[in-house]
Design an enzyme around this catalytic site. Structure first.
Site, PDB file in Angstrom:
ATOM      1  N   HIS A 134       0.851  -1.184   0.000  1.00 14.14           N
ATOM      2  CA  HIS A 134       0.000   0.000   0.000  1.00 14.14           C
ATOM      3  C   HIS A 134       0.886   1.232   0.000  1.00 14.14           C
ATOM      4  CE1 HIS A 134      -4.149  -1.219   0.056  1.00 14.14           C
ATOM      5  NE2 HIS A 134      -3.968  -2.084   1.046  1.00 14.14           N
ATOM      6  N   ASP A 172       0.096   6.695  -3.903  1.00 17.16           N
ATOM      7  CA  ASP A 172      -1.055   6.347  -4.743  1.00 17.16           C
ATOM      8  C   ASP A 172      -1.345   7.395  -5.808  1.00 17.16           C
ATOM      9  OD1 ASP A 172      -1.473   4.043  -3.335  1.00 17.16           O
ATOM     10  OD2 ASP A 172      -3.107   4.827  -2.111  1.00 17.16           O
TER      11      ASP A 172
END
Length: 355
Positions: A106, A136
């Site tokens: 992540h 991200d």
């Protein structure tokens, strides 16, 4: 979202029962401006459907772990044969190869491994996670969009597509380029020790009397002197700001001054001054700020206030955003646009291949 915001016709292909969508479609703002269908690519019919879409598409983006699309016979070697101009975007966390390529990850992991996380925060305190803006969104989505547009532009000249590899770990590293220069020059001393890392008292955040905050960026001497004049310290014998050893004492003095007024009182005093100042606003306050209202920085779509498409252009204007739709929300309308007949669409729906 960035491509669709600029007017690209983007079709989102979801799993038949998509995961990780806890919000209603209209609240998933990153899904705006595009139609969505749900396709089972574990079936021959689903694979054929995606192949057909890719044959006429300018670009395709996938975000599976390395090897998944190849096992589905939808890898770049498969699709570029039928459409040599196709730009094939691959979004991964760790990249298509390397020791970590097949492991889950992540944002927090990618920014940890690239020095981003270690660089943000105060001396002697744990690193501060910068939301998921770096791994991200910045290192992932924005770099991917940039890479796609570069490859699409090149394809207009060469007539050939190619694969765009966008690994979040690579792009998070790229965002740290400037700081590697600081390190090599001996100008980087670790978390919270540099001017733009919050160490300098003239460049940072201060608490106000109402429990809110203001930001000060008076890095240049003229701005700093004007700041001192406006906050009443021009005639005070302050420590020399050029010596980092004086920074703690200078910060303490400035902090005491800023604690004497509310955030909005400081905004009224400094908001139009040449001192590099801005109040720290929360997400509910941001759209109401006069500067954003004057520039139409935010728009309202389906009752949801959200940032308008960016950047802006002198001649063309991106379309007003439309709300996102649920997975499989508009199969017929989407596929008709891509050249599928009503009979073909009905057959796909009845076979449960797509919805």
């Amino acid at each position: 979202m960035m491509l669709a915001d600029m007017g690209a016709e983007v079709l989102r292909i979801d799993r038949p029962q998509s995961r990780f969508r806890p919000l209603e479609a209209r609240f998933n703002l990153l899904d705006r401006n595009r139609r969505a269908i749900a396709v089972d690519i574990k079936t021959p019919q689903g694979i054929d459907l995606v192949r057909r879409l890719a044959e006429t598409a300018d670009a395709l983006i996938e975000g599976f772990r390395p090897g998944v699309m190849e096992r589905c016979k939808l890898g770049p070697d498969d699709l570029l044969k039928a459409n040599p101009r196709l730009v094939y975007g691959r979004m991964t966390g760790w990249g298509q190869d390397g020791p970590l390529a097949q492991l889950p990850g992540h944002d927090v992991n990618y920014v940890a491994l690239t020095g981003v996380l270690d660089a943000i925060g105060q001396v002697g305190e744990p690193p501060v996670l910068p939301l998921n803006l770096v791994g991200d969104l910045g290192g992932g989505g924005m770099y991917l969009a940039f890479g796609m547009m570069c490859a699409l532009w090149e394809a207009t000249r060469s007539g050939r597509g190619q694969v765009v590899h966008a690994a979040m770990v690579d792009r998070s590293a790229s965002l740290m380029t400037m700081f590697h220069g600081f390190l090599a020059a001996g100008r980087w001393n670790g978390r919270g020790t540099n001017v733009i890392a919050g160490a300098a008292p003239y460049y940072g955040i201060y608490a106000t009397s109402d429990g809110k905050y203001v930001s000060i960026g008076a890095a240049e001497q003229p701005f700093y002197l004007e700041l001192l004049r406006l906050i009443g310290l021009a005639d005070e014998a302050l420590p020399d700001r050029a010596d980092p050893h004086n920074w703690p004492a200078l910060r303490e003095r400035l902090a005491a001054v800023f604690r004497a007024k509310s955030r909005d009182e400081w905004a009224a005093l400094l908001g139009q001054a040449n001192v590099c100042f801005a109040p720290v606003l929360d997400l509910q306050e941001v759209p109401q700020h006069p500067h954003h209202r004057a520039r139409n920085t935010y728009v309202e779509v389906d009752g949801i206030v959200q940032p308008a498409p960016a950047p802006r252009f002198s001649r063309t204007r991106p379309p007003t955003p439309s709300a996102g739709v649920e997975p499989g929300g508009d199969l017929a309308a989407a596929l008709e646009t891509w050249g599928f007949s009503t009979t073909e669409i009905d057959a796909l729906r009845s076979s449960s291949t797509a919805s």
